[in-house]
Structure formats: structure tokens, C-alpha cells
Design an enzyme around this catalytic site. Structure first.
Site, PDB file in Angstrom:
ATOM      1  N   ASP A 282     -15.176  -5.937 -28.523  1.00 17.78           N
ATOM      2  CA  ASP A 282     -15.950  -7.158 -28.360  1.00 17.78           C
ATOM      3  C   ASP A 282     -14.944  -8.303 -28.197  1.00 17.78           C
ATOM      4  O   ASP A 282     -13.749  -8.143 -28.417  1.00 17.78           O
ATOM      5  CB  ASP A 282     -16.878  -7.355 -29.565  1.00 17.78           C
ATOM      6  CG  ASP A 282     -18.066  -8.223 -29.191  1.00 17.78           C
ATOM      7  OD1 ASP A 282     -19.147  -8.076 -29.789  1.00 17.78           O
ATOM      8  OD2 ASP A 282     -17.921  -9.057 -28.283  1.00 17.78           O
TER       9      ASP A 282
HETATM   10  C1  GLC Z   1     -19.906 -11.611 -27.489  1.00  8.87           C
HETATM   11  C2  GLC Z   1     -20.909 -10.596 -27.970  1.00  8.87           C
HETATM   12  C3  GLC Z   1     -21.050  -9.404 -27.079  1.00  8.87           C
HETATM   13  C4  GLC Z   1     -20.808  -9.799 -25.636  1.00  8.87           C
HETATM   14  C5  GLC Z   1     -19.369 -10.232 -25.537  1.00  8.87           C
HETATM   15  C6  GLC Z   1     -18.997 -10.608 -24.095  1.00  8.87           C
HETATM   16  O1  GLC Z   1     -19.143 -12.110 -28.531  1.00  8.87           O
HETATM   17  O2  GLC Z   1     -20.751 -10.112 -29.291  1.00  8.87           O
HETATM   18  O3  GLC Z   1     -22.355  -8.877 -27.295  1.00  8.87           O
HETATM   19  O4  GLC Z   1     -21.056  -8.701 -24.787  1.00  8.87           O
HETATM   20  O5  GLC Z   1     -19.073 -11.315 -26.401  1.00  8.87           O
HETATM   21  O6  GLC Z   1     -19.618 -11.777 -23.719  1.00  8.87           O
END
Ligand code: GLC
Length: 730
Positions: free
Chosen positions: A288
Site C-alpha cells: 500500500d
Molecule cells: C491508499 C489506500 C489503498 C489505495 C492506495 C493507492 O492509501 O489504502 O486502498 O489503493 O493508497 O491509492
């Protein structure tokens, strides 16, 4: 994967320098640069904590431009981007990668296509209320066609985090509190996103998330600790992710949270023992955002170098925007701290996905003309309206709905007239002028009405309201949440409606005119007063670009509502987490003093899991339960006892009455939606495999417990027919 392609990957890896291998693991998020010295994230924090005003933030943002770090791209140090959502930019960057870097390895573009891209559909929590895997797959296919036309190759979806605590803002992004529904929802989305052939230009790789149990954060607080027994993890949380893997998802995103003290991002048990060894997953893992770096904050590694080492060891292939891999892996490998073989394995999986997506043969899978032709096509808008009507839950109707065109309408509440709020959280491709608010739809359909925001400068505008109500036959009240109040980093310690909205509702009730409340929200809300006093309530959620038209289709009876809640609506925040598949306890809540309950709040929710009304009524009779071979077969007669055709979502639950570990009082095991004409009866059958009736005992052995099982069938988790039978599994 054909051998020739495997050989191609091995040969390519053999040519790559250490830096180029590490570059393939780097997912770059374009950083924002402008008339500010600090990073965009720091600037956002400065605005959030009041060090700069919103106006100052806006002014600085107006100078911002995206920096895609093209020099790094040319040097082969970037393998993927997050946050590119247009064909022009994607092709420009792809051209640099393919024609200007030494090896010409194509880029992989990932983005959060969560509920539609430009044609924004209802938030996932809303769409889950359709209980309709075929529909879920169709909307995912539409999303993939639009997003790939805009240059996106992979979506960070479906999110299938079982969420039993309505305080958590990200309950909006998944399929609610039930394990089976989250799994069915996720599998349907994977099939829709990826289509039949991943190498097709309109196929989009699915990246299921957040692995694992992100929805179980303590106290409903985002990013918070998750601590649970392994039994509960396997019984209630992991199956939904497994369903997506079984459906063929090509990527997995580990969750921000720790799992029993070990952050998922560096959790080797989760990412290798479970995901790869037990489940056989051979796709990629992508961290993430910044999650590898944040393992330092978790306190499980001392610094970024250690974070890089532990993440690669645990099985993170792609580093989303933390730069920890780029900064540290070369040194770690050269110092012999970690084997280059682990890096090669990650590179292999990433290159394999790029081959599966056809990026080597066809790195330019779209163009601006195709993008322009594809976005918000007429048939997409029609599907957005259809899915919105199938996601809205009729919670109450004391003979107010459906409305008739002759009635004079007064509409109150800013949410009725704010198209930008209709898309909800994670609507990355949304454009406000694509959206129909309720008021805009009424204008477009030529419905005459009076509108008033109801609340002006923080007060209920009593005088103006009384005037507006006087000439109306029916009042529509739009209340609920702004879209920013749910989604990521949007947990709440109080999920009741703002007092001012309750005051407005109270004032309108007192006028004596029939009131229809339309709720716009991204989570279950604690609405006991509204539920008690308002005679008609439609849960519209954040319904997407066709919000207004879909709401009118329901309010005027063009569509008979059929949706059912996939989360429990508590009476008060203090009951959270509140969910239907709870266990009994030694003193099940009841009237007498010494039972499991609250002194100041009723035991039951305002609306239970699986609940939703129709403009017709349904009755259930003749529940039969029999067992043959390794399956329990149920039959029940469902009758449309009302005056108009309607769809009913028939739900089948089970309780294992006695086991070595306490079992939930109900667990959803099957469901079917059926259309019945007025007066029509149908006998519906369900088959529940014995293997679905087991649980993990204290030694973590999956056990089928001989004994009594009660089967429940009904139109929600509370009002059911039931039969108890003895299963010997013989
Ligand atoms: C965010 C979220 C995740 C998302 C990622 C990319 O922090 O936790 O669900 O896909 O960043 O944007």
C-alpha cells in the site's frame, strides 16, 4: 504462461543490471511540485492542522504540477506508476520507457478504479446491497473498458475487507459485514475487471485488497491494530480474499495494519505461507502507499533499510511510492544482507504480469481518440442508473411511496442539490458535470418542486421552510454525509446524524406533511429518531453519476426497490461493532438484569443485516430441510403477497448449535434474488455443502461437528422461518 515467454523473462532478467531489476519494483506516484518548498503530503498536513488556511492551500495547489521523474524513468529506475488516469500522459511515459530506456521494458499503470472510472457507479457498500454477482461483474467490466481506454492496466480493487464496525470510514469501499457476500462480490469484480483474456486491451488486472483483515481495526479506527484468533481470521476474514484469488486476481495489496503485532507488509506468514504456499498465488504483491516505510512507525524495524530487507523477505514485490526499495536494495544485496534471488523472483512476477497484460507486444493499448469515444458512453450511463436503483434500500414506507406526478413536492437539504457529493469516496475519474443530483434530475425530468437547503449559516431556516412546505403535498428531505466523511482516514467516533439535520427533520415532521427522507451516506448511520419519526426512508448511499435519476425511479415507482442492507444499522455508536453473525455468549442479551446488553441502549439494531423493503410484500412458507450425501438441501415457498411485481432476495442462514468453540447465532450460507408477479408463489431450493458448515477447533483443525444445526430462511437476518436438523456428516 508459455515456455517461450518464461524463457524470455529469464533471458531478460539475465540482461538486467541490479539497478534495472530494482527499478521494476518501483511504483512511482507522480509528486506534486509548485510554489511550495515542502512535499504535497506535508502541505496537506499543514492545511489539515491549521498551519495554513484552506485558501492558502488552494492558492499553492493552483501552482502545482505533476512531476513524473522522467529522468529516473529513462534510467530504468521506474517500473510502474500509480495515479496516471489519461491516455495522453500514459502513452507519453510509456514511450520514454519503451523507446528511451536501455531495455525498453514497458510500464504498468495502476490506479484506484473502485466503483467505476469516469462513469462513477454507487460506492461498493451500496452496490453490495444488490446481492447480485452478475450485476457486480457487469459494472466491473464497464469500469475496465473505461479505465483501460484511459491507459490504466491494473486497478487497486476489489476491496473485500469484511467490516463489522460502522465507525470505520472504509466500510464504504467493500461489501459490508458478511464473509460470503464479500467473497462473492470480490470474485465477480475480478472476473469483470479481467475479462476472459488478460492480454486484451480492455482487460484490467485486479489487485485485491487489503490483505488481510483491515476491516477489523480496533475501535473502528483506520490503520489501527488488528488482533484476533487465527480461528476467526480463517473463518471470517481470509475466505473473501481467497475467493478473489480463486477467481484469478493477478495482484494482492497487503494492508496497512498489523496482524497480531506483525504488519501485513512484512508478514511472511501471510504473504508467503498463506498467499503463495497454501493458496498457490503466483501474481504480484504491491505494497500500500508508503507502507514499507511505515514499518518503521509500526516499530518492527529500526530504519528504512531494515524495512526494505524485511519487506522483500516477506514477499512484497512492488514498492508503492515509498522509495525504500530504490534507496536500499542495491546496498543490501551487495552487502550480502539479502539474496539477489529474492529480487529476481519479484522481478520475474512483475515481468510475467506485464507479459500477461500484453504490454510487451502492445505497450500502447489506447489513445486519446479511443479514450474520448469510450468515456461515459450512453450504455454506461444506463448501467450506472440501473445499478444505482438496485443498490438503494427502502428502509421504511408508511404508504407514502411511490409518489404520484400530481403531487407538489418541496425538497430540503443541501445534499439534494450537490452533484459533487453523489460520487462518494474513491471516485478518481469523476467529473461533477457528469453527475445528476436529485434537484438536477427533477429539473431534467420536468418535475416541478420547491427547493430549500433547509439549513442556512448553521441554523434551520424555520420561516422560509414553513412557507415552502405550506403549498407542498410531500416533503423530500436529503440528509446524511458529505463524501469526505467516509473512505480512507475517515473513521468517526459518532455515527449519528448531525444535530442540525435532526432539528431540520423534526421541524419538517411537525408541519404534518408526509416526509420522505433520502439518506446520502458512506457507512451505516445511527438514525433511531429518523427511523421512528419519518414515515418513509430511502437509503441512497453515494449513488454515483446517475444519483438523481435513480432516486426518482424509486420514489415514483418506476423501479420497485429490491436492495437489502449488507451492514447492520446500529441504534447508537456505542453498540459498534454490531453485526448479525455474533455469538450467543453465556448470558445472551435480554430483559433480565444479568445479561449481555447496555443499560442505555436497546439490544437490537435499528435495521438488521439483510433488511430492505419493497413496494410489494413477500411471505414465506413450507421450509423443508433434508440431507443427501454431503449436502443439505432446503426448499421454501416464497409468495408475492402484494399488488405489484417485485424482486425478493431470499437469504439462507445456519447455526451450528453445539461445537467446541462458540459458533455465530447465524451465518449466511446462500442467497438468491427472485422476481415474482403479484400473487405468484415459487418454491426455491438451496444447497449447503457439508464442508461449508465447519469451523476451526482449538488446535486449528477444520472440524465438522456432528449435532444439531438450525437453518433459517427469510427476507432478512431477523425475520425467518427455521428448521433444526441433526447432521452426522456420515
Ligand atoms: C491508499 C489506500 C489503498 C489505495 C492506495 C493507492 O492509501 O489504502 O486502498 O489503493 O493508497 O491509492
Amino acid at each position: 504462461m508459455m515456455d517461450v515467454q518464461v524463457q524470455k523473462i529469464d533471458a531478460l532478467i539475465g540482461e538486467m543490471t541490479l539497478e534495472e531489476k530494482i527499478g521494476q519494483l518501483q511504483q512511482c506516484g507522480p509528486s506534486l511540485v509548485g510554489a511550495f518548498e515542502v512535499s504535497f503530503e506535508e502541505l496537506l498536513d499543514m492545511m489539515f492542522d491549521g498551519r495554513i488556511s484552506q485558501e492558502e492551500f488552494g492558492r499553492l495547489m493552483s501552482t502545482a504540477e505533476k512531476d513524473f521523474h522522467e529522468d529516473n524513468l529513462r534510467a530504468g529506475k521506474i517500473g510502474s506508476y500509480n495515479g496516471v488516469g489519461d491516455a495522453l500522459t500514459a502513452n507519453r511515459l510509456q514511450k520514454i520507457a519503451v523507446e528511451e530506456s536501455r531495455l525498453g521494458i514497458p510500464l504498468l499503470f495502476g490506479y484506484d478504479v473502485i466503483h467505476g472510472f469516469r462513469t462513477v457507479t454507487p460506492i461498493p457498500l451500496a452496490e453490495s446491497c444488490a446481492w447480485d454477482p452478475e450485476l457486480w461483474q457487469r459494472t466491473a467490466r464497464m469500469a475496465a473498458e473505461e479505465a483501460t481506454a484511459a491507459g490504466i492496466h491494473m486497478t487497486f480493487a476489489p476491496m473485500v475487507d469484511v467490516a463489522k464496525d460502522a465507525r470505520w470510514g472504509r466500510v464504504s469501499e467493500g461489501a459490508g459485514e458478511d464473509t460470503l457476500l464479500n467473497g462473492d462480490y470480490g470474485a465477480a469484480k475480478v472476473r469483470g475487471f479481467q475479462g476472459e483474456d488478460l492480454s486484451q486491451a480492455d482487460a484490467m488486472a485486479a489487485c485485491l485488497k487489503h490483505f488481510a483483515a483491515y476491516g477489523a481495526g480496533e475501535a473502528g479506527k483506520d490503520y489501527n491494530r488488528v488482533d484476533m484468533s487465527e480461528q476467526r481470521l480463517w473463518e471470517e476474514y481470509l475466505p473473501a480474499y481467497k475467493a478473489c484469488i480463486d477467481a484469478g486476481a493477478r495482484a494482492v495489496m497487503p494492508a496497512f495494519n498489523d496482524l497480531n503485532g506483525v504488519p501485513c507488509t512484512v508478514n511472511e506468514w501471510l504473504l508467503r505461507d498463506v498467499l503463495r504456499d497454501e493458496w498457490g498465488f503466483d501474481g504480484i504483491t504491491v505494497s500500500d502507499a508508503n507502507a514499507i516505510a511505515e514499518c518503521v512507525n509500526h516499530g518492527v524495524v529500526a530504519d528504512r533499510q531494515a524495512a526494505a530487507k524485511e519487506a522483500l523477505r516477506a514477499g512484497i514485490d512492488m514498492d508503492m511510492t515509498s522509495n525504500v526499495y530504490a534507496e536500499n536494495l542495491a546496498g543490501l544485496i551487495e552487502a550480502g544482507e539479502i539474496a539477489e534471488e529474492l529480487l529476481d523472483q519479484a522481478v520475474y512476477r512483475i515481468l510475467k504480469l506485464k507479459i500477461e497484460l500484453g504490454l510487451f507486444e502492445n505497450p500502447y493499448q489506447t489513445n486519446e481518440d479511443k479514450e474520448k469515444r469510450t468515456l461515459v458512453k450512453r450504455e454506461y450511463r444506463a448501467l450506472a442508473r440501473e445499478v444505482a436503483t438496485k443498490s438503494m434500500v427502502l428502509l421504511k414506507n408508511e404508504s407514502i411511496l411511490p409518489l404520484n406526478p400530481q403531487q407538489k413536492i418541496a425538497v430540503f437539504g443541501a445534499l439534494a442539490n450537490d452533484p459533487g457529493q453523489m460520487t462518494g469516496a474513491w471516485a478518481i475519474g469523476a467529473q461533477e458535470n457528469d453527475c445528476f443530483s436529485l434537484a438536477q434530475a427533477m429539473d431534467a425530468q420536468g418535475i416541478r418542486y420547491a427547493y430549500h437547503p433547509g439549513i442556512v449559516d448553521g441554523s434551520v431556516a424555520t420561516d422560509e421552510i414553513e412557507k415552502a412546505v405550506a403549498s407542498a403535498d410531500v416533503v423530500i428531505l436529503a440528509i446524511g454525509e458529505q463524501k469526505e466523511e467516509s473512505g480512507e482516514a475517515a473513521s468517526k467516533a459518532d455515527i449519528s446524524l448531525p444535530a442540525i439535520q435532526l432539528e431540520l427533520a423534526e421541524m419538517l415532521i411537525q408541519t404534518g406533511k408526509p416526509v420522505v427522507a433520502v439518506l446520502f451516506n458512506g457507512r451505516p448511520l445511527a438514525i433511531p429518531t429518523v427511523a421512528e419519526q419519518v414515515p418513509a426512508i430511502l437509503e441512497a448511499w453515494h449513488p454515483g453519476i446517475e444519483a438523481g435519476n435513480a432516486i426518482l425511479d424509486i420514489l415514483y415507482g418506476v423501479v420497485n426497490p429490491s436492495a437489502k442492507l449488507t451492514t447492520t444499522f446500529p441504534f447508537a455508536t456505542g453498540q459498534c461493532p454490531l453485526y448479525y453473525d455474533h455469538i450467543s455468549t453465556g448470558r445472551p442479551g435480554g430483559k433480565s438484569k444479568f445479561t449481555s446488553k447496555y443499560l442505555d441502549t436497546p439490544l437490537e439494531p435499528v435495521y438488521p443485516f439483510g433488511y430492505g423493503l419493497s413496494y410489494t410484500t413477500f411471505s414465506y412458507s413450507d421450509l423443508q430441510v433434508e440431507t443427501t450425501d454431503d449436502v443439505v438441501r432446503l426448499a421454501v415457498t416464497v409468495t408475492n403477497s402484494g399488488a405489484r411485481a417485485g424482486e425478493e432476495i431470499v437469504q439462507c442462514y445456519v447455526q451450528d448449535k453445539v461445537a467446541k468453540r462458540a459458533r455465530p447465532v447465524k451465518q449466511l450460507k446462500a442467497y438468491k434474488k427472485v422476481l415474482l408477479q403479484p400473487g405468484e408463489s415459487i418454491t426455491m431450493g438451496f444447497a449447503v455443502l457439508f464442508e461449508k458448515l465447519g469451523y476451526y477447533d482449538r488446535k486449528m483443525d477444520y472440524t465438522l461437528e456432528v449435532g444439531a444445526f438450525t437453518f433459517f430462511v427469510g427476507g432478512n437476518s431477523r425475520d425467518t422461518l427455521s428448521e433444526t436438523t441433526y447432521l452426522s456428516f456420515g
